[in-house]
Design a protein around this motif. Sequence first.
Motif, PDB file in Angstrom:
ATOM      1  N   ASN A   1      21.407  -1.234  -0.282  1.00 38.01           N
ATOM      2  CA  ASN A   1      20.425  -1.451   0.789  1.00 38.01           C
ATOM      3  C   ASN A   1      20.214  -0.238   1.689  1.00 38.01           C
ATOM      4  N   LEU A   2      20.383   0.968   1.111  1.00 36.27           N
ATOM      5  CA  LEU A   2      20.177   2.183   1.884  1.00 36.27           C
ATOM      6  C   LEU A   2      18.722   2.651   1.864  1.00 36.27           C
ATOM      7  N   GLY A   3      17.905   1.999   1.048  1.00 34.10           N
ATOM      8  CA  GLY A   3      16.506   2.368   0.993  1.00 34.10           C
ATOM      9  C   GLY A   3      15.841   1.882  -0.277  1.00 34.10           C
ATOM     10  N   ILE A   4      14.661   2.439  -0.548  1.00 27.27           N
ATOM     11  CA  ILE A   4      13.850   2.073  -1.709  1.00 27.27           C
ATOM     12  C   ILE A   4      13.953   3.211  -2.723  1.00 27.27           C
ATOM     13  N   SER A   5      14.512   2.928  -3.881  1.00 26.74           N
ATOM     14  CA  SER A   5      14.786   3.982  -4.864  1.00 26.74           C
ATOM     15  C   SER A   5      13.706   4.079  -5.934  1.00 26.74           C
ATOM     16  N   CYS A   6      13.399   5.311  -6.302  1.00 27.12           N
ATOM     17  CA  CYS A   6      12.482   5.571  -7.407  1.00 27.12           C
ATOM     18  C   CYS A   6      13.303   5.688  -8.685  1.00 27.12           C
ATOM     19  N   VAL A   7      13.083   4.753  -9.624  1.00 28.15           N
ATOM     20  CA  VAL A   7      13.869   4.698 -10.849  1.00 28.15           C
ATOM     21  C   VAL A   7      12.934   4.510 -12.044  1.00 28.15           C
TER      22      VAL A   7
ATOM     23  N   SER B   1       0.837  -1.199   0.000  1.00 32.16           N
ATOM     24  CA  SER B   1       0.000   0.000   0.000  1.00 32.16           C
ATOM     25  C   SER B   1       0.875   1.253   0.000  1.00 32.16           C
ATOM     26  N   TYR B   2       0.265   2.378  -0.338  1.00 30.66           N
ATOM     27  CA  TYR B   2       0.995   3.649  -0.284  1.00 30.66           C
ATOM     28  C   TYR B   2       1.396   3.982   1.149  1.00 30.66           C
ATOM     29  N   ASP B   3       0.541   3.623   2.095  1.00 33.54           N
ATOM     30  CA  ASP B   3       0.865   3.863   3.505  1.00 33.54           C
ATOM     31  C   ASP B   3       2.150   3.129   3.885  1.00 33.54           C
ATOM     32  N   HIS B   4       2.242   1.892   3.444  1.00 29.59           N
ATOM     33  CA  HIS B   4       3.441   1.093   3.729  1.00 29.59           C
ATOM     34  C   HIS B   4       4.663   1.707   3.053  1.00 29.59           C
ATOM     35  N   LEU B   5       4.487   2.135   1.792  1.00 27.03           N
ATOM     36  CA  LEU B   5       5.602   2.728   1.046  1.00 27.03           C
ATOM     37  C   LEU B   5       6.143   3.959   1.762  1.00 27.03           C
TER      38      LEU B   5
END
Length: 295
Positions: free
Chosen positions: A236-242, A184-188
Amino acid sequence: MIENLDLYRVFQIVSQNKSFSQAAKELFMTQSAVSQAISRLEKGLEVQLFYRTPKGVMLTTEGKVLQEHVSSALGILDVAEDKIQAYKGIRRGELRIAVGDTISRYFLLPYLEEFHARFPGIKLKVLNGTTPEILGFLKAGEADVGVCNLPIDDEQFEVTPCMEIHDIFVCGDKYKRISKHRISYDHLMELPLISFEKNTVSRDYVDAFFKERGYELSPVFELGSYDLIMDFAKGNLGISCVVREFSREYLNRGIVHEVLLEEEIPSRYIGIVHLKTVPLSRAAAKFVESIKPRI
C-alpha cells in the motif's frame, strides 16, 4: 507413405486433444485445415477415424487401432531425429543466454527447463542484465541470444517478437476503491506512483505513452526490481506500474487490483534478439526455434 506423415501427425494431435479446435491451436493451423487433413486421411484409409460429438471427438474402433500404431511410429521418429541431432552436435556444447530477472522468472524458465530436458548435454549459461546490458553482452560476443523487452532500435540485431505483454497499474487494498471504475490520467498523476527506474525499456515505453498525451510520469518510488515494485503495491505504498501477464497470480488472488485507465497503454512485446552478422550455433538455433512457434 511419406506424403501422409503430416496427416498422421495431425491425427495424433487431434486424438490427444479430443478436439479439432484445440489441435488447431497446438498445430498453429486453422480448424478448417485440421478438419480437411483428417478427411483426407479417412478417405485414403477408407475408414472413419472419429465420431463427432457436441463435446468433441472420439476415436472409432479403427481410429483406436491407428492411434496406437501412429503414436509408436512418431515416437520412433522423434528418437531418430534426436539421434541425428546428436551427430550434428546438438547434444554437446554451450548455449549462452542473456536475460533479465523478470523475463527469466515469468517467461523464460519453462522454455529453459524444456530445452535442458531435451538436450541435457548442452551446458546452459545464463547472463543476467537489463536490456542495454543484454545488447552489450551480444555485441561483445559473451552471449549467443538475448531475451528482452521490445522495442529495440538497433539495426545490428535480428529481433523476433515472442510474447505480447501489457503495461498496467495495480494497487493494494488501501487504494482498492479506485479500481472500481476507470480513472482519468489527471487522477492517476495525483496518486503516489511506483515505477521502474529511468532509462529502461519498460519505463521509457510508458513514459513515451503519457508524454504523447501531455503528461509526465513522476513516480514517488523508482525501483530496479520488478518484485520490489509489486511488493510496494502490496504494501500500500502507492500505485505500481507492472506487466499484466506477469501479475496474473496476484490479480487472480486479489492481492493487488488493476487500476483501469481511461485509455489502456498499447501492448508491446518480449522478443529474442541476436546479431545479424553472427550465425547462430545449432544449439542456439534450436532454442530460438523452440520459442518461436509459441508466438
